[in-house]
Design an enzyme around this catalytic site. Structure first.
Site, PDB file in Angstrom:
ATOM      1  N   ASP A 284     106.163  90.053 -17.556  1.00  0.00           N
ATOM      2  CA  ASP A 284     104.695  89.954 -17.539  1.00  0.00           C
ATOM      3  C   ASP A 284     104.226  88.590 -17.037  1.00  0.00           C
ATOM      4  O   ASP A 284     103.024  88.359 -16.906  1.00  0.00           O
ATOM      5  CB  ASP A 284     104.091  90.285 -18.918  1.00  0.00           C
ATOM      6  CG  ASP A 284     104.621  89.414 -20.044  1.00  0.00           C
ATOM      7  OD1 ASP A 284     105.813  89.052 -20.024  1.00  0.00           O
ATOM      8  OD2 ASP A 284     103.842  89.090 -20.964  1.00  0.00           O
TER       9      ASP A 284
ATOM     10  N   ASP B 235     104.987  81.245 -23.097  1.00  0.00           N
ATOM     11  CA  ASP B 235     105.085  81.764 -24.460  1.00  0.00           C
ATOM     12  C   ASP B 235     105.816  80.743 -25.328  1.00  0.00           C
ATOM     13  O   ASP B 235     106.799  80.138 -24.901  1.00  0.00           O
ATOM     14  CB  ASP B 235     105.818  83.111 -24.457  1.00  0.00           C
ATOM     15  CG  ASP B 235     105.032  84.179 -23.692  1.00  0.00           C
ATOM     16  OD1 ASP B 235     103.956  83.859 -23.167  1.00  0.00           O
ATOM     17  OD2 ASP B 235     105.515  85.329 -23.625  1.00  0.00           O
TER      18      ASP B 235
END
Lengths: 320, 320
Positions: A66, A209
């Site tokens: 992603d 992240d």
């Protein structure tokens, strides 16, 4: 420096939010950097005025799809639109290998050079007006944050002081303004005595992240803006019993408050959070949790929203 | 059988058209097949009612990115949405290798099995209601067409003849209806004497990029519908002096006319052709060129348009 979000969803796209991509646009409005390139980043770009010809460099935070599956298509489209200028891609090593395999197996030939530089080197990469360095974060795979620091600031030349000191307008003024000391009437004039910068260098940190914001304490010290994931609220994270390497709104907001961060810009929201505040759970749950722990200017990114970091260090939403 | 277009653009996406993807939807409205999976196919699916849980198989025509770069993201999303059912992917060999490399370098783990079968084997692949076979085409890389032939047709039992022959309603009727010969009053009753199919099996041919429609002459013989690329008009192809392995509207339409094809469905239009017929060149240029050479029912696919192939073999646009 403008920040234009091309995707603000975690893991999967939703009808309203694409997966991760962020354009950092220079003052000129044309030259830009891309941080992460989730699938359909090029589709989002069709709804902006940005051109793949003006793209200066791409930064990838980590190898999860992603954040990178849009890369081959974006580069293929840059090639088909006639780009010839080499392109630098700063990315974890796996990305370069994946791209090489993609070129081989899908017979992708590009009419421009792609120079992959490994993020792991933790270099400082220099561009015309910005220097970029990186920091390792904590996630299920190696993940990084990138810090963009302005290097070409507008100097302020103290002409009153120059005049008072008997140095009249001339080539010496230009020399001092450029930061070069000058020789005048048998004396050395120090540039730093006549030039100053009215504002500190602009500095933006954009993170991949990360479940340990604490790692950013020193790195964020000069930053006016931190762009960080806030995948869930703490309640949802607690219920799941596993954060999957992500930060909750509470976690990142608490950190931002602890360093007195000037501006917090959250993104990478789980698909469960509805854009419509009348549905539950909604993105407003993230906002209220973050606002509870962080008292500074708080922004929740939306796809195609554009934020401007002024020379003063103020961040604001650009309304067109 | 419905045909729902998820992308109708060649090479690069435009604001209106995505790169190639086509859903073939079974009568039930839920089970479906996907032919090609350009980048952002999963984004288009968010605008339909199709579920990745009901996807029966994926077919890839060739390795070019505008036909396959959406595959990793689509499979990752299927995994994140909890799909457990194995998935068959029929694709040229390079796709399986590329996907393996993608899984390795981007650390993609799927909670379901993916079975890659090489198109090059030119097998007949059987599904619940359809058999699929393939044909090699002519392009810059190996490219294939897939033929979907209905295998589970509704039989018509001639009850008038059964009654006239003194065979009264009972288990024998069911047996004959299923195509099984029966024994009655010392005589063998042949199913084929009492059962027939009011319509020929439905048959759809969906092709990858191809500059020699002539290769399809025999393969298309039983087809009611041919879905084929029509990247340019002949005028544009002539000007470019190179077709890059593609067909013009004139070329494919002339072929369709020569085999008296029942329905021609064109797709894969160069980004230069505007959707707005008042702009030039527009998609209407393709339409008028094709209509000049093919006198049968002609359709130009649009993104998210849905076409229905009735049992009668008639093709029509489904208006919701």
């Amino acid at each position: 420096m403008d920040l234009l979000f091309l995707g603000t969803s975690a893991g999967v796209p939703t009808k309203k939010r694409n997966v991760t991509g962020l354009a950092l646009i220079e003052e000129t409005g044309s030259d830009w950097f891309l941080v992460d390139c989730g699938e359909a980043t090029q589709h989002r770009l069709l709804r902006t005025r940005l051109s793949l010809h003006d793209l200066q460099a791409i930064f990838i935070t980590h190898v999860h799809g992603d954040h990178c599956y849009g890369l081959p298509g974006l580069l293929a489209s840059a090639g088909m639109s006639g780009r010839k200028k080499p392109l630098t891609i700063i990315a974890p090593a796996g990305i370069a290998e994946w791209f090489k395999a993609t070129q081989q197996f899908t017979q992708l030939y590009l009419p421009f050079e792609v120079d992959f530089l490994p993020t792991e080197a933790l270099d400082t990469w220099s561009f015309a007006h910005w220097a970029v360095d990186a920091i390792p974060l904590s996630h299920r795979v190696p993940s990084f944050g990138y810090r963009f620091t302005e290097t070409a600031r507008e100097p302020y030349l103290n002409t009153e002081k120059l005049t008072a000191d008997g140095i009249s307008r001339g080539p010496i003024w230009g020399q001092l303004r450029k930061g070069i000391d000058a020789f005048h009437d048998g004396q050395t004039l120090k540039s730093s005595d006549y030039v100053h910068y009215p504002h500190p260098a602009r500095c933006v940190v954009v993170c991949g992240d990360n479940d340990q914001p604490e790692l950013l304490r020193t790195f964020c010290q000069p930053a006016q803006v931190l762009v960080h994931e806030s995948t869930y609220t703490q309640e949802v994270a607690d219920k799941a019993g596993d954060t999957f390497g992500h930060s909750s709104a509470a976690l990142i907001a608490t950190f931002a408050q602890s360093i007195a961060l000037p501006n917090l810009l959250l993104t990478h929201f789980s698909a469960r959070y509805q854009a419509n505040p009348e549905q539950s759970p909604s993105i407003e749950d993230i906002r209220s949790e973050a606002a509870h722990y962080y008292q500074g200017p708080l922004f929740l990114a939306e796809d195609l929203a554009r934020y401007r970091l002024a020379k003063t260090g103020d961040l604001s939403l650009v309304t067109s």
